[in-house]
Write a protein that holds these residues in place. Sequence first.
Motif, PDB file in Angstrom:
ATOM      1  N   MET A  14     -77.079  -7.937   3.959  1.00  0.00           N
ATOM      2  CA  MET A  14     -76.896  -6.519   4.169  1.00  0.00           C
ATOM      3  C   MET A  14     -75.820  -6.026   3.207  1.00  0.00           C
ATOM      4  N   THR A  15     -76.125  -4.927   2.536  1.00  0.00           N
ATOM      5  CA  THR A  15     -75.146  -4.293   1.657  1.00  0.00           C
ATOM      6  C   THR A  15     -74.999  -2.827   2.053  1.00  0.00           C
ATOM      7  N   GLU A  16     -73.858  -2.282   1.727  1.00  0.00           N
ATOM      8  CA  GLU A  16     -73.582  -0.874   2.020  1.00  0.00           C
ATOM      9  C   GLU A  16     -73.114  -0.188   0.754  1.00  0.00           C
ATOM     10  N   ARG A  17     -73.512   1.084   0.620  1.00  0.00           N
ATOM     11  CA  ARG A  17     -73.027   1.860  -0.517  1.00  0.00           C
ATOM     12  C   ARG A  17     -72.844   3.310  -0.092  1.00  0.00           C
ATOM     13  N   GLN A  18     -71.824   3.927  -0.658  1.00  0.00           N
ATOM     14  CA  GLN A  18     -71.510   5.319  -0.365  1.00  0.00           C
ATOM     15  C   GLN A  18     -72.459   6.227  -1.131  1.00  0.00           C
ATOM     16  N   VAL A  36     -71.783   9.734   3.263  1.00  0.00           N
ATOM     17  CA  VAL A  36     -72.297   8.787   4.251  1.00  0.00           C
ATOM     18  C   VAL A  36     -72.459   7.419   3.594  1.00  0.00           C
ATOM     19  N   THR A  37     -72.622   6.414   4.429  1.00  0.00           N
ATOM     20  CA  THR A  37     -72.831   5.060   3.951  1.00  0.00           C
ATOM     21  C   THR A  37     -74.287   4.673   4.166  1.00  0.00           C
ATOM     22  N   LEU A  38     -74.964   4.305   3.097  1.00  0.00           N
ATOM     23  CA  LEU A  38     -76.327   3.798   3.197  1.00  0.00           C
ATOM     24  C   LEU A  38     -76.264   2.302   3.447  1.00  0.00           C
ATOM     25  N   ILE A  39     -77.010   1.838   4.433  1.00  0.00           N
ATOM     26  CA  ILE A  39     -77.059   0.422   4.769  1.00  0.00           C
ATOM     27  C   ILE A  39     -78.382  -0.122   4.254  1.00  0.00           C
ATOM     28  N   GLU A  40     -78.291  -1.095   3.376  1.00  0.00           N
ATOM     29  CA  GLU A  40     -79.487  -1.689   2.781  1.00  0.00           C
ATOM     30  C   GLU A  40     -79.675  -3.098   3.326  1.00  0.00           C
ATOM     31  N   THR A  41     -80.859  -3.324   3.881  1.00  0.00           N
ATOM     32  CA  THR A  41     -81.214  -4.642   4.406  1.00  0.00           C
ATOM     33  C   THR A  41     -82.619  -4.985   3.933  1.00  0.00           C
ATOM     34  N   ASP A  42     -83.125  -6.102   4.421  1.00  0.00           N
ATOM     35  CA  ASP A  42     -84.505  -6.490   4.090  1.00  0.00           C
ATOM     36  C   ASP A  42     -85.518  -5.823   5.010  1.00  0.00           C
ATOM     37  N   HIS A  43     -85.045  -5.047   5.952  1.00  0.00           N
ATOM     38  CA  HIS A  43     -85.924  -4.367   6.906  1.00  0.00           C
ATOM     39  C   HIS A  43     -86.764  -3.323   6.181  1.00  0.00           C
ATOM     40  N   GLU A  44     -87.959  -3.076   6.680  1.00  0.00           N
ATOM     41  CA  GLU A  44     -88.870  -2.116   6.019  1.00  0.00           C
ATOM     42  C   GLU A  44     -88.378  -0.678   6.071  1.00  0.00           C
ATOM     43  N   TRP A  45     -87.458  -0.345   6.984  1.00  0.00           N
ATOM     44  CA  TRP A  45     -86.948   1.026   7.066  1.00  0.00           C
ATOM     45  C   TRP A  45     -85.695   1.229   6.239  1.00  0.00           C
ATOM     46  N   ALA A  46     -85.243   0.238   5.552  1.00  0.00           N
ATOM     47  CA  ALA A  46     -84.020   0.340   4.742  1.00  0.00           C
ATOM     48  C   ALA A  46     -84.289   1.167   3.495  1.00  0.00           C
ATOM     49  N   PRO A  47     -83.327   1.835   2.950  1.00  0.00           N
ATOM     50  CA  PRO A  47     -81.965   2.006   3.438  1.00  0.00           C
ATOM     51  C   PRO A  47     -81.907   3.060   4.539  1.00  0.00           C
ATOM     52  N   TYR A  48     -80.894   2.931   5.372  1.00  0.00           N
ATOM     53  CA  TYR A  48     -80.707   3.880   6.466  1.00  0.00           C
ATOM     54  C   TYR A  48     -79.222   4.150   6.652  1.00  0.00           C
ATOM     55  N   VAL A  49     -78.913   5.182   7.445  1.00  0.00           N
ATOM     56  CA  VAL A  49     -77.518   5.521   7.729  1.00  0.00           C
ATOM     57  C   VAL A  49     -77.210   5.141   9.164  1.00  0.00           C
ATOM     58  N   SER A  50     -75.951   4.938   9.450  1.00  0.00           N
ATOM     59  CA  SER A  50     -75.525   4.553  10.797  1.00  0.00           C
ATOM     60  C   SER A  50     -75.647   5.737  11.755  1.00  0.00           C
ATOM     61  N   ASP A  94     -72.877   8.239  11.177  1.00  0.00           N
ATOM     62  CA  ASP A  94     -73.099   9.143  10.047  1.00  0.00           C
ATOM     63  C   ASP A  94     -74.139  10.208  10.388  1.00  0.00           C
ATOM     64  N   VAL A  95     -75.131   9.857  11.195  1.00  0.00           N
ATOM     65  CA  VAL A  95     -76.123  10.848  11.627  1.00  0.00           C
ATOM     66  C   VAL A  95     -75.443  11.914  12.479  1.00  0.00           C
ATOM     67  N   ARG A  96     -74.544  11.491  13.392  1.00  0.00           N
ATOM     68  CA  ARG A  96     -73.799  12.455  14.200  1.00  0.00           C
ATOM     69  C   ARG A  96     -72.933  13.353  13.317  1.00  0.00           C
ATOM     70  N   LYS A  97     -72.332  12.772  12.291  1.00  0.00           N
ATOM     71  CA  LYS A  97     -71.505  13.545  11.357  1.00  0.00           C
ATOM     72  C   LYS A  97     -72.351  14.603  10.648  1.00  0.00           C
ATOM     73  N   LEU A  98     -73.530  14.233  10.185  1.00  0.00           N
ATOM     74  CA  LEU A  98     -74.431  15.194   9.543  1.00  0.00           C
ATOM     75  C   LEU A  98     -74.802  16.316  10.507  1.00  0.00           C
ATOM     76  N   ASP A  99     -75.100  15.953  11.756  1.00  0.00           N
ATOM     77  CA  ASP A  99     -75.443  16.962  12.763  1.00  0.00           C
ATOM     78  C   ASP A  99     -74.265  17.883  13.069  1.00  0.00           C
ATOM     79  N   GLU A 100     -73.057  17.324  13.159  1.00  0.00           N
ATOM     80  CA  GLU A 100     -71.877  18.143  13.433  1.00  0.00           C
ATOM     81  C   GLU A 100     -71.620  19.132  12.307  1.00  0.00           C
TER      82      GLU A 100
END
Length: 72
Positions: free
Chosen positions: A1-5, A21-35, A38-44
């Motif tokens: 898992m890697t993270e990038r701003q 926000v921080t993008l989280i990159e994994t081997d999962h098919e939905w990657a990259p995603y945000v925590s 960070d989603v709450r921060k975007l909504d606020e």
Amino acid sequence: MTERQTIKLVREGPYIAEVEVTLIETDHEWAPYVSAADVRKLDEVRLALRRGDLKAAARMARVFEMKPVAAE
């Protein structure tokens, strides 16, 4: 898992906010995603812009006002 701003843009009415926000990159098919945080921060930020509370939005993001430009 890697993270990038990265920067996500939130537009509401005549305002745009650059939210970091921080993008989280994994081997999962939905990657990259945000925590979830960070989603709450975007909504606020979006809700603050919607109600015109630029001070609250500016605490979490860089806020800009869009103005139309006459093309000649």
